[in-house]
Design an enzyme around this catalytic site. Structure first.
Site, PDB file in Angstrom:
ATOM      1  N   PRO A 191       0.821  -1.212   0.000  1.00 16.84           N
ATOM      2  CG  PRO A 191      -0.669  -1.514   1.741  1.00 16.84           C
ATOM      3  CD  PRO A 191       0.619  -2.020   1.190  1.00 16.84           C
ATOM      4  CD  GLU A 192       3.737   2.832  -3.904  1.00 15.40           C
ATOM      5  OE1 GLU A 192       3.874   3.998  -4.315  1.00 15.40           O
ATOM      6  OE2 GLU A 192       4.171   1.845  -4.500  1.00 15.40           O
TER       7      GLU A 192
END
Length: 282
Positions: A2-3
DNA sequence: CAGCTACCCTGGCCGC
DNA sequence: TGCGGCCAGGGTAGCT
């Protein structure tokens, strides 16, 4: 992994689907997931008992929930998903916890479950009156949000002046800009036509502005798509995003460039794999 | 002090 | 089919 767009997608899910959540019981299945109070899962559950999750904000890849007790502020709950962390929103007793379940928040009718295969994810309880960044210390090191006015070509030029490290490494540095990870670093460098190896200090102001604009665009696109299809990312309902179909270079080393047909390259920079087009990126 | 590397963790994949 | 080895990677500690 996840960014920023994936974390923002999760934040929106927590706001819209979960809403205000009264925590009855908290079950810590793996105590290492609790970063504060460190080594004290009982203290963590005791602090949260009777609290209500009352709104989530995002800073970089960190999520922070306001806690309330009887309508009054009661501290905060911080979360970092790291590589594989995810929240699941369930009816109570909907299904038993899988082996990777780390923390379970139970209300009368629902469960908010934190599941994390690689166990890098962390949760922090921030007591009322203690500055958030004093507990979640990573927050102090974060640079500006990519969408903020503070993140502009002048800022980048100043910060990168004289730096020899590759521009790709700089993009991954959370102290330069918050929320960028490997996917969007590679994608934005492609969109801006800049080779990942380019020494940061030698990128012109004009190209830095191109890079800034590309980064903002790719992040906005991905948020709109509900995050990336790559990786183990799942939103609260267990579905993943839709950005991956549009990836220009990420994880496409050895495949033809979607823009010019040249075989894409994959190199290691800063211990991370970088994907790029030797023809489109100069 | 900028900028490296090792480390944490585990499933998936490749080669034998 | 089974197993060893490697890879993915965010953030931080600790080194040069």
């Amino acid at each position: 992994m996840p960014e920023l767009p994936e974390v923002e997608t999760v934040r929106r899910g927590l706001e819209l689907q979960v809403g205000r959540f009264p925590i009855g019981e908290t079950i810590v299945c793996r105590s290492r997931a609790v970063a504060a109070p460190k080594g004290d899962p009982d203290g963590f559950t005791a602090a949260l008992r009777g609290c209500e999750l009352a709104g989530w904000r995002r800073r970089g890849k960190y999520l922070v929930a306001k806690l309330e007790r009887d309508g009054a502020p009661a501290g905060e709950l911080g979360v970092h998903l790291r590589m594989t962390g995810q929240f699941q929103w369930l009816q109570r007793e909907e299904r038993p916890p899988c082996p990777h379940t780390r923390v379970r928040f139970l209300s009368e009718k629902h469960e908010l479950r934190f599941v994390d295969v690689r166990s890098f994810g962390e949760l922090w309880f921030v007591p009322l009156g203690t500055p958030t960044e004093q507990v979640i210390t990573g927050l102090t090191r974060l640079g500006p949000e990519p969408f903020s006015d503070a993140f502009n070509a002048n800022y980048l030029r100043q910060r990168l002046k004289g730096s020899s490290r590759p521009i790709k490494n700089a993009l991954l540095d959370q102290a330069l800009v918050a929320g960028v990870g490997n996917i969007y670093a590679d994608e934005s460098l492609f969109m801006a036509g800049i080779r990942p190896h380019t020494p940061s200090g030698s990128v012109s102001a004009a190209r830095l502005e191109k890079l800034r604009a590309a980064l903002v665009k790719v992040l906005e696109l991905s948020i709109g798509a509900g995050g990336t299809t790559f990786s183990d990312f799942r939103d609260l309902t267990g579905t993943n995003g839709n950005y991956g179909g549009q990836a220009w270079v990420y994880r496409r080393g050895g495949e033809p460039c979607r823009q010019c047909g040249t075989i894409l390259r994959r190199d290691t920079l800063g211990g991370r794999s970088s994907h790029w087009c030797p023809s489109c990126q100069r």
